[in-house]
Design an enzyme around this catalytic site. Structure first.
Site, PDB file in Angstrom:
ATOM      1  N   ASN A   1     -66.126 -96.470 -84.072  1.00 56.11           N
ATOM      2  CA  ASN A   1     -65.237 -96.806 -82.957  1.00 56.11           C
ATOM      3  C   ASN A   1     -65.973 -97.356 -81.734  1.00 56.11           C
ATOM      4  OD1 ASN A   1     -62.542 -96.399 -81.423  1.00 56.11           O
ATOM      5  ND2 ASN A   1     -64.047 -95.243 -80.229  1.00 56.11           N
TER       6      ASN A   1
ATOM      7  N   SER B   1     -59.366-104.811 -83.806  1.00 59.46           N
ATOM      8  CA  SER B   1     -58.530-105.152 -82.642  1.00 59.46           C
ATOM      9  C   SER B   1     -57.455-106.120 -83.093  1.00 59.46           C
ATOM     10  CB  SER B   1     -59.386-105.826 -81.572  1.00 59.46           C
ATOM     11  OG  SER B   1     -58.578-106.362 -80.545  1.00 59.46           O
TER      12      SER B   1
ATOM     13  N   TYR C   1     -66.188-111.326 -78.208  1.00 63.00           N
ATOM     14  CA  TYR C   1     -65.454-110.127 -78.645  1.00 63.00           C
ATOM     15  C   TYR C   1     -64.570-110.432 -79.854  1.00 63.00           C
ATOM     16  CZ  TYR C   1     -62.459-105.953 -78.236  1.00 63.00           C
ATOM     17  OH  TYR C   1     -61.771-104.792 -78.494  1.00 63.00           O
TER      18      TYR C   1
ATOM     19  N   SER D   1     -66.591-110.824 -82.978  1.00 64.57           N
ATOM     20  CA  SER D   1     -67.143-109.542 -83.443  1.00 64.57           C
ATOM     21  C   SER D   1     -66.081-108.745 -84.191  1.00 64.57           C
ATOM     22  CB  SER D   1     -67.699-108.734 -82.263  1.00 64.57           C
ATOM     23  OG  SER D   1     -66.656-108.207 -81.445  1.00 64.57           O
ATOM     24  N   LYS D   2     -64.829-108.854 -83.752  1.00 63.81           N
ATOM     25  CA  LYS D   2     -63.761-108.058 -84.385  1.00 63.81           C
ATOM     26  C   LYS D   2     -63.239-108.716 -85.661  1.00 63.81           C
ATOM     27  CE  LYS D   2     -63.722-104.601 -81.406  1.00 63.81           C
ATOM     28  NZ  LYS D   2     -64.079-103.231 -81.786  1.00 63.81           N
TER      29      LYS D   2
HETATM   30  N1  LIG Z   1     -58.641-100.383 -75.182  1.00 63.18           N
HETATM   31  C1  LIG Z   1     -58.044-101.348 -75.853  1.00 63.18           C
HETATM   32  O1  LIG Z   1     -57.069-101.936 -75.378  1.00 63.18           O
HETATM   33  C2  LIG Z   1     -58.544-101.732 -77.220  1.00 63.18           C
HETATM   34  C3  LIG Z   1     -57.787-102.634 -77.967  1.00 63.18           C
HETATM   35  C4  LIG Z   1     -58.237-103.003 -79.234  1.00 63.18           C
HETATM   36  C5  LIG Z   1     -59.424-102.472 -79.730  1.00 63.18           C
HETATM   37  N2  LIG Z   1     -60.138-101.606 -78.968  1.00 63.18           N
HETATM   38  C6  LIG Z   1     -61.372-101.066 -79.547  1.00 63.18           C
HETATM   39  O2  LIG Z   1     -61.245 -99.654 -79.564  1.00 63.18           O
HETATM   40  C7  LIG Z   1     -62.544 -99.053 -79.524  1.00 63.18           C
HETATM   41  C8  LIG Z   1     -62.535 -97.992 -78.442  1.00 63.18           C
HETATM   42  O3  LIG Z   1     -62.254 -98.616 -77.211  1.00 63.18           O
HETATM   43  P1  LIG Z   1     -61.728 -97.839 -75.928  1.00 63.18           P
HETATM   44  O4  LIG Z   1     -60.652 -98.626 -75.385  1.00 63.18           O
HETATM   45  O5  LIG Z   1     -61.536 -96.412 -76.224  1.00 63.18           O
HETATM   46  O6  LIG Z   1     -63.005 -98.078 -74.984  1.00 63.18           O
HETATM   47  P2  LIG Z   1     -63.942 -97.106 -74.154  1.00 63.18           P
HETATM   48  O7  LIG Z   1     -64.840 -98.029 -73.385  1.00 63.18           O
HETATM   49  O8  LIG Z   1     -63.138 -96.104 -73.434  1.00 63.18           O
HETATM   50  O9  LIG Z   1     -64.783 -96.372 -75.279  1.00 63.18           O
HETATM   51  C9  LIG Z   1     -65.827 -96.997 -75.982  1.00 63.18           C
HETATM   52  C10 LIG Z   1     -66.849 -95.948 -76.360  1.00 63.18           C
HETATM   53  O10 LIG Z   1     -67.919 -96.595 -77.072  1.00 63.18           O
HETATM   54  C11 LIG Z   1     -69.156 -96.179 -76.513  1.00 63.18           C
HETATM   55  N3  LIG Z   1     -70.165 -97.230 -76.705  1.00 63.18           N
HETATM   56  C12 LIG Z   1     -70.101 -98.489 -76.204  1.00 63.18           C
HETATM   57  N4  LIG Z   1     -71.210 -99.157 -76.542  1.00 63.18           N
HETATM   58  C13 LIG Z   1     -71.987 -98.317 -77.278  1.00 63.18           C
HETATM   59  C14 LIG Z   1     -73.263 -98.414 -77.891  1.00 63.18           C
HETATM   60  N5  LIG Z   1     -73.983 -99.549 -77.813  1.00 63.18           N
HETATM   61  N6  LIG Z   1     -73.751 -97.364 -78.576  1.00 63.18           N
HETATM   62  C15 LIG Z   1     -73.046 -96.199 -78.630  1.00 63.18           C
HETATM   63  N7  LIG Z   1     -71.835 -96.034 -78.052  1.00 63.18           N
HETATM   64  C16 LIG Z   1     -71.317 -97.081 -77.376  1.00 63.18           C
HETATM   65  C17 LIG Z   1     -68.862 -95.917 -75.039  1.00 63.18           C
HETATM   66  O11 LIG Z   1     -69.820 -95.104 -74.430  1.00 63.18           O
HETATM   67  C18 LIG Z   1     -67.482 -95.274 -75.133  1.00 63.18           C
HETATM   68  O12 LIG Z   1     -67.551 -93.889 -75.353  1.00 63.18           O
HETATM   69  C19 LIG Z   1     -63.521-100.201 -79.265  1.00 63.18           C
HETATM   70  O13 LIG Z   1     -64.147-100.579 -80.482  1.00 63.18           O
HETATM   71  C20 LIG Z   1     -62.633-101.316 -78.756  1.00 63.18           C
HETATM   72  O14 LIG Z   1     -63.179-102.590 -78.989  1.00 63.18           O
HETATM   73  C21 LIG Z   1     -59.716-101.214 -77.727  1.00 63.18           C
END
Ligand SMILES: NC(=O)c1ccc[n+]([C@@H]2O[C@H](COP(=O)([O-])OP(=O)(O)OC[C@H]3O[C@@H](n4cnc5c(N)ncnc54)[C@H](O)[C@@H]3O)[C@@H](O)[C@H]2O)c1
Length: 260
Positions: A90, A143, A156, A159-160
């Protein structure tokens, strides 16, 4: 309360905040012991999981660091006699906000390194343990932009999309080992991260934050963003035996704006 993950060891990356934090706690509520790999402190998540009476160990590790990932996964598995039953990939980075014509190579590379290569590195370290156990489930957070383009977000987006290619390839390579590999494709998720993403879009597109939010909400037939728990629901389903005939799939959790 369902206990779909009793006696299971679940490794969640990126569980210090957001969707990963909610999912890690949900796994614990359903009986799992949880290991967290994150480069930020995930002590809040750990405390919540321990309150539920489950084991939780936090490993500070950057998914881009090959050696640290290998060592962390080995340590996490060793604490459970070599077992990792479920891997949730994640950890993710929003990327940068540039048109491709202006994209600095280092920005492109950074996003790919975290979202794609990092996922591959963690998965590669976990797989031998699942193969030895002759079972496992892997779920990666892709995503909605793994299924469409989005201006200013090529790093981004790519990557997805690539994560879905990795998911299908891993599913084909590991079905004979009784390991299922799937992905979730969330739409915009309510929380701090999406506010930051929308603020960047408003800036580069010359719009107000309110206009960006309205346009994104209206893109979904359900006319709203999704909740972290709704993404976690899909993750837990794909990680559980309830999805025992599913592999190489990607579930949209988008309020309906993706239907394929
Ligand atoms: N928030 C959204 O709207 C959304 C939509 C689609 C997909 N996503 C995907 O969902 C996942 C979670 O996103 P979120 O919204 O909870 O974001 P967030 O930023 O709250 O959480 C991301 C987590 O990943 C950790 N992280 C980031 N880079 C890292 C690294 N290099 N090594 C280790 N840990 C790392 C961060 O510390 C954090 O805990 C992500 O993969 C994101 O791309 C999010």
């Amino acid at each position: 309360m369902l206990e779909r993950f009793a006696n299971k060891h679940v490794l969640v990356t990126g569980a210090a905040a957001g969707v990963g934090q909610v999912a890690a706690i949900r796994f614990a509520k359903e009986g799992a012991d949880v290991s967290i790999l994150d480069f930020q402190s995930a002590e809040t998540t750990r405390a919540e999981i321990e309150k539920l009476g489950r084991r939780c160990t936090v490993y500070r590790c950057d998914v881009r660091d090959e050696q640290a990932v290998n060592e962390t996964v080995a340590q996490a598995a060793d604490a459970f006699a070599g077992r990792i039953d479920v891997l949730i990939n994640n950890a993710g980075f929003n990327g940068h906000y540039n048109l491709v014509k202006d994209m600095p190579l280092n920005e492109w590379s950074e996003t790919l390194a975290i979202n794609l290569t990092g996922t591959m590195l963690v998965t590669r370290a976990v797989l031998p343990r699942m193969i030895a156990a002759k079972r496992g489930a892997i779920v990666s957070t892709a995503s909605n932009v793994a299924r469409r383009g989005l201006p200013y977000r090529a790093d981004y987006v790519c990557s997805k999309w690539a994560l879905l290619g990795l998911t299908q390839t891993l599913a084909l390579e590991n079905a004979s080992h009784n390991i299922r590999v799937n992905a979730v494709c969330p739409g915009p998720v309510e929380g701090d991260r999406i506010e930051d993403v929308m603020a960047h879009h408003a800036k580069v597109e010359g719009k107000s934050l309110a206009d960006v939010r309205k346009a994104w909400e209206e893109a979904a037939p359900m006319n709203r963003f999704v909740k972290p728990d709704e993404v976690a629901n899909a993750m837990l389903f794909l990680a559980s035996d309830e999805s025992s005939a599913m592999t190489g799939q990607a579930l949209n959790v988008t309020g309906g704006f993706l239907m394929t």
